[in-house]
Design an enzyme around this catalytic site. Structure first.
Site, short mmCIF file in Angstrom:
data_model
loop_
_atom_site.label_atom_id
_atom_site.label_comp_id
_atom_site.label_asym_id
_atom_site.label_seq_id
_atom_site.Cartn_x
_atom_site.Cartn_y
_atom_site.Cartn_z
CD GLU A 231 1.10 -2.21 0.71
OE1 GLU A 231 -0.08 -2.09 1.11
OE2 GLU A 231 1.48 -3.12 -0.05
CD1 TRP B 242 2.77 -4.27 3.67
CD2 TRP B 242 2.08 -6.38 3.43
NE1 TRP B 242 2.08 -4.60 4.80
CE2 TRP B 242 1.65 -5.90 4.69
CE3 TRP B 242 1.79 -7.69 3.07
CZ2 TRP B 242 0.91 -6.69 5.56
CZ3 TRP B 242 1.06 -8.49 3.94
CH2 TRP B 242 0.62 -7.98 5.18
CE LYS C 237 -1.97 -3.93 7.75
NZ LYS C 237 -2.46 -5.20 7.21
CG HIS D 286 -1.50 -0.46 4.88
ND1 HIS D 286 -0.47 -1.15 4.29
CD2 HIS D 286 -2.58 -1.27 4.82
CE1 HIS D 286 -0.92 -2.33 3.87
NE2 HIS D 286 -2.20 -2.42 4.20
CG ASP E 48 -3.48 -0.41 1.47
OD1 ASP E 48 -4.46 0.14 2.01
OD2 ASP E 48 -3.51 -1.57 1.04
CG ASP F 81 -7.77 -4.97 2.86
OD1 ASP F 81 -7.26 -4.20 2.04
OD2 ASP F 81 -7.13 -5.53 3.77
CG ASP G 5 -4.85 -4.47 -1.49
OD1 ASP G 5 -5.46 -5.54 -1.41
OD2 ASP G 5 -3.84 -4.21 -0.81
CG ASP H 236 -5.32 -2.77 5.78
OD1 ASP H 236 -5.98 -2.32 4.83
OD2 ASP H 236 -4.45 -3.63 5.65
CG HIS I 79 -1.92 -1.60 -3.05
ND1 HIS I 79 -1.47 -2.77 -2.47
CD2 HIS I 79 -1.47 -1.61 -4.33
CE1 HIS I 79 -0.77 -3.46 -3.36
NE2 HIS I 79 -0.74 -2.77 -4.49
#
Length: 418
Positions: free
Chosen positions: A225, A184, A227, A262, A259, A296, A326, A294, A286
């Site tokens: 990955e 990524w 995004k 993303h 993810d 997290d 993640d 995003d 993820h």
């Protein structure tokens, strides 16, 4: 009523829908989930002293951040002791451990720089997943790495990716567990670009060069990955969903990694999982909790988390989906963040295994949609907590409400003294 009696009662209730909770618990014990090291030190790593760059950002300043490899491993051990189930270790390349004054830049990293992590993982019967670190480095030129128009910049990061392939091979060989290696980058532009295709063609070529490095394709699982956007790259991201899905589809052995932070806030990865499983033998995830974007946030036992787990289970894809957590939150106790997120995903998987998927599918196929809705709603209030408590008991970890007492003691005895 003691917990065992409560479990037997709950087991009987689920049994009326054809659910074998003993089998669900036994199955969950054997499903590996990869635990990310970077929650413990805010994605800082050990190979640089500067700030986070390249679209990465951590907010908060809670006391007790791990500052050394030993502190990070100590914190991970405390977290692991409070988590039921099977774990893998997930590392970023910036967590290389240098000794005796040695240092190697990212394009020169070697397996020996991760030998202590292998020792850590093997002692705990864990496999290792890996991520090249394409951020927080002075060779990130104008926000770009593998897609940079500067050949020297691309070359540096390609060599970094190749080094990570070699290290991933080493991890798999040493632990006996396949290593998922995820590519990524935060490459992109803050404002409207004049050329969208050029960076993507350079990115494609760079990843192909990385994957030309020899490796055991049964033991190393490279991923790409995507995004949608990031800090400083709000208008254009080179590694978009369309790009990464197309790359994985046209390069044998390369997996798509999703993810769930993303994507656009109205998109859900739970719907994308079965779509990808129609075409890809294996996929990777993820797992996080996006708030608006995003961000997290620590994973919770919320609707989308449960739905993602349900799709993996109902698609009979537990052996086809590589699952890794993640997120990174520096506003709360970092060890607690690890534990909450891991236990939340374990709950989601157990909840999915305790769902009468065959019955629900039958009702849908027979167009008995009213009955399906009734049962889907009623099972929400079934005594799942008692099934979860039994799972924790069998795994030898504290059940809910009790594990946090250990965190409070650990914070007083260890974290606040740093």
């Amino acid at each position: 009523m003691v917990n065992k009696e409560r479990y037997e009662s709950a087991k009987a209730i689920y049994g009326e829908l054809g659910i074998d909770t003993d089998a669900a618990i036994a199955r969950l014990k054997d499903i590996p989930v990869s635990l990310h090291c970077w929650q413990g030190d805010d994605v800082t790593g050990f190979d640089h002293d500067g700030p986070l760059t390249g679209g990465i950002q951590t907010t908060g300043n809670y006391p007790g951040k791990a500052r050394t490899p030993d502190e990070l491993m100590e914190d991970m051990d405390k977290a692991i002791s409070l988590m039921p189930g099977k774990k893998k270790l997930n590392l970023h390349a910036c967590y290389a451990i240098f000794e005796d004054g040695e240092y190697a830049d990212r394009d020169k990293l070697e397996p020996k720089h991760f030998a202590k992590w292998v020792e850590f993982a093997k002692a705990r019967n864990m496999g290792i997943d890996f991520n090249p670190t394409f951020f927080s480095h002075d060779k990130v030129k104008d926000g770009l790495t593998l897609s940079s128009p500067d050949e020297g910049t691309r070359k540096f990061w390609i060599e970094h990716g190749k080094a990570c392939i070699r290290i991933s091979n080493y991890f798999a060989k040493e632990t006996g567990v396949p290593c998922v290696m995820n590519i990524w980058t935060g490459d992109g532009y803050k404002d409207i670009p004049a050329d969208r295709m050029g960076p993507r063609m350079r990115y494609k070529d760079s990843i192909e060069q990385i994957l030309s490095e020899p490796y055991d394709k049964n033991q190393v699982k490279p991923c790409v990955e995507s995004k949608v956007f990031g800090i400083g790259v709000e208008s254009y991201t080179v590694g978009s969903a369309e790009f990464t899905l197309s790359f994985a589809a046209t390069h044998e052995g390369c997996l798509p990694l999703m993810d769930n932070g993303h994507y656009h806030p109205t998109e859900v990865v739970s719907d994308k999982i079965p779509a990808l499983l129609c075409y890809y033998p294996e996929i990777a995830l993820h797992i996080t909790r996006p708030v608006r974007w995003d961000s997290d946030h620590v994973l919770l036992f919320d609707d989308e988390t449960r739905e993602m787990a349900k799709e993996i289970v109902r698609c009979e894809a537990l052996g086809r989906v590589y699952m890794a957590l993640d997120y990174f939150d520096a506003s709360i106790n970092r060890v607690s963040a690890w534990v909450i997120g891991f236990r939340s995903w374990q709950k989601a998987l157990l909840n999915a295994l305790c769902t009468p998927n065959a019955l629900f599918k039958k009702l849908q196929d027979e167009n008995r949609l009213t009955e399906l809705m009734v049962l889907q709603e009623e099972i929400k209030t079934y005594p799942f907590g008692d099934i979860w408590a039994e799972y924790c008991r069998q795994c030898g970890v504290q059940e809910d409400k009790k594990w946090f007492e250990e965190i409070v003691s650990y914070e007083k005895e260890v974290l606040v003294k740093r």
